[in-house]
Design a protein around this motif. Structure first.
Motif, short mmCIF file in Angstrom:
data_model
loop_
_atom_site.label_atom_id
_atom_site.label_comp_id
_atom_site.label_asym_id
_atom_site.label_seq_id
_atom_site.Cartn_x
_atom_site.Cartn_y
_atom_site.Cartn_z
N UNK A 166 43.10 20.22 30.67
CA UNK A 166 41.67 20.07 30.38
C UNK A 166 40.93 21.39 30.58
N UNK A 167 41.30 22.12 31.62
CA UNK A 167 40.62 23.38 31.93
C UNK A 167 40.87 24.43 30.85
N UNK A 168 42.10 24.48 30.37
CA UNK A 168 42.45 25.44 29.33
C UNK A 168 41.66 25.18 28.05
N UNK A 169 41.41 23.90 27.73
CA UNK A 169 40.74 23.54 26.50
C UNK A 169 39.21 23.55 26.62
N UNK A 170 38.69 23.79 27.83
CA UNK A 170 37.24 23.80 28.03
C UNK A 170 36.70 25.20 27.70
N UNK A 171 35.86 25.31 26.66
CA UNK A 171 35.37 26.64 26.26
C UNK A 171 34.33 27.19 27.22
N UNK A 175 28.29 30.11 33.01
CA UNK A 175 29.04 31.18 33.69
C UNK A 175 30.37 31.44 32.98
N UNK A 176 30.94 32.62 33.26
CA UNK A 176 32.23 32.99 32.66
C UNK A 176 33.37 32.83 33.66
N UNK A 177 33.06 32.21 34.80
CA UNK A 177 34.07 31.92 35.82
C UNK A 177 33.88 30.48 36.27
N UNK A 178 34.97 29.77 36.44
CA UNK A 178 34.93 28.41 36.97
C UNK A 178 35.98 28.29 38.07
N UNK A 193 41.36 28.47 39.42
CA UNK A 193 40.40 29.53 39.12
C UNK A 193 40.57 29.95 37.66
N UNK A 194 39.49 29.88 36.89
CA UNK A 194 39.54 30.21 35.46
C UNK A 194 38.47 31.23 35.14
N UNK A 195 38.85 32.28 34.45
CA UNK A 195 37.89 33.33 34.06
C UNK A 195 38.11 33.69 32.60
N UNK A 196 37.02 33.94 31.88
CA UNK A 196 37.13 34.39 30.50
C UNK A 196 37.68 35.81 30.49
N UNK A 197 38.52 36.10 29.51
CA UNK A 197 39.19 37.41 29.44
C UNK A 197 38.19 38.56 29.26
N UNK A 232 42.88 39.81 38.17
CA UNK A 232 43.26 38.55 38.80
C UNK A 232 44.01 38.79 40.10
N UNK A 233 44.84 39.83 40.15
CA UNK A 233 45.55 40.13 41.39
C UNK A 233 44.57 40.60 42.47
N UNK A 234 43.52 41.31 42.06
CA UNK A 234 42.48 41.74 43.01
C UNK A 234 41.75 40.52 43.57
#
Length: 266
Positions: free
Chosen positions: A13-18, A25-28, A43-47, A55-57
C-alpha cells in the motif's frame, strides 16, 4: 505468519501511495507494533529529496537519536548540511567554470558520435518512450559472489568493477557492439565532502567502454577500472551539463539521451 503477511500488505500500500510534489509532505513514517517490545519503522521518502546515500544517513542518525533517548544522553550528531547550500555550490561552479578540466574530459570522451546500444528485443521500440516498466529480481548464488570478490582481489578491483566488467562483456556479446555506454551513479555527498547531507545529490557518470571480444577478461577489467577512476575524478561535471553541450542531431525521442543503460550495486 499473519503479522508478516499484514506487514507486506502495508508495504504494498505504501509503495502505491503517491506523493503530492506541490503540497507535500515528501516524507512519510509509520511505527508498526508487533509485540510490546518489538516494532518496525516504515520510512518512505520521494526520490526528489532523498537518495541511497541519504537513506543510510537517516538510518544512522535515527539510531544515534534512539540510543540517546533510551540512555538519557545527548546525541553527538553534527549540525546538518543544508541542501540549498549544495545546490548553490553547484550553480556557483557552473557560473565560475570551476570544473573546466572535468568538462574537457567528458567532452573529449564524446567528441565523436556516441554509440547507440541496440538490445535484441522481441518487439519494436516505441517511437516515444514511456515510463512503464517491469522489474525482474534474480538471486545470485553465494558461492558465485564469493568467487567474484576473489577475482576482484586478485586484480585489485572492487566488487562493483568486476560486476560492471562482466555486464559490459555480456552487453557486447548480445548486441555485437564493441563500443558501449553504461551509466553508473555517483554520490554528490562524497564528492563535496558533505557526507551527512540528505537530499538527491546523485550524478550519473556515462562510462564509455571499448570491448575487444578477443581480449582476456583481466584486460577488460583493467580497462573498466581505469575508466571508473577517471570518471570519479571528474564527477563534479554533471550529466545534465554534458547533455547540453553534445550535438542534438541524433536525439531519439524513444530513448534516454546518450545513456539508456544504468548499472548499480546496492
Amino acid at each position: 505468519d499473519d503479522q508478516e503477511s499484514d506487514l507486506q500488505q502495508l508495504l504494498d500500500q505504501e509503495v502505491e501511495q503517491p506523493f503530492n510534489l506541490e503540497q507535500g509532505p515528501l516524507v512519510r513514517a509509520q511505527i508498526i507494533k508487533f509485540t510490546p517490545d518489538s516494532y518496525r519503522i516504515l520510512f518512505t521518502a520521494h526520490h526528489i529529496i532523498c537518495d541511497g546515500w541519504s537513506m543510510s544517513v537517516v538510518v544512522r542518525d535515527l539510531g544515534k537519536l534512539y540510543t540517546a533517548a533510551k540512555t538519557g544522553s545527548v546525541s553527538d550528531l553534527p549540525p546538518a548540511f543544508k541542501f540549498s547550500d549544495y545546490a548553490l555550490l553547484e550553480e556557483e561552479e557552473k557560473r565560475n567554470n570551476t570544473n573546466r578540466e572535468a568538462a574537457a574530459y567528458w567532452n573529449k570522451l564524446y567528441a565523436d558520435e556516441a554509440p547507440v546500444t541496440d538490445l535484441p528485443t522481441d518487439r519494436l521500440r516505441p517511437p516515444l518512450r514511456s515510463y512503464e516498466g517491469r522489474r525482474i529480481d534474480l538471486q545470485l548464488d553465494p558461492e558465485l559472489v564469493t568467487g567474484l570478490k576473489q577475482v576482484g582481489a586478485r586484480y585489485s578491483a572492487t566488487f562493483l568493477t568486476v560486476l560492471l566488467a562482466g555486464f559490459e562483456a555480456f552487453l557486447s556479446r548480445i548486441t555485437g557492439q564493441e563500443d558501449l555506454v553504461v551509466g553508473i551513479p555517483a554520490a554528490g555527498q562524497s564528492a563535496t565532502g558533505r557526507t551527512t547531507l540528505v537530499g538527491h545529490c546523485v550524478n550519473i557518470l556515462p562510462l564509455r567502454g571499448q570491448i575487444d571480444p578477443r581480449s582476456k577478461f583481466s584486460e577488460l577489467l583493467e580497462s573498466v577500472r581505469s575508466a571508473m577512476l577517471d570518471a570519479y575524478e571528474n564527477q563534479r561535471y554533471t550529466f545534465g551539463s554534458l547533455i547540453k553541450t553534445l550535438p542534438q542531431t541524433h536525439r531519439d525521442p524513444g530513448r534516454i539521451p546518450l545513456m539508456p543503460i544504468l548499472f548499480n550495486i546496492d
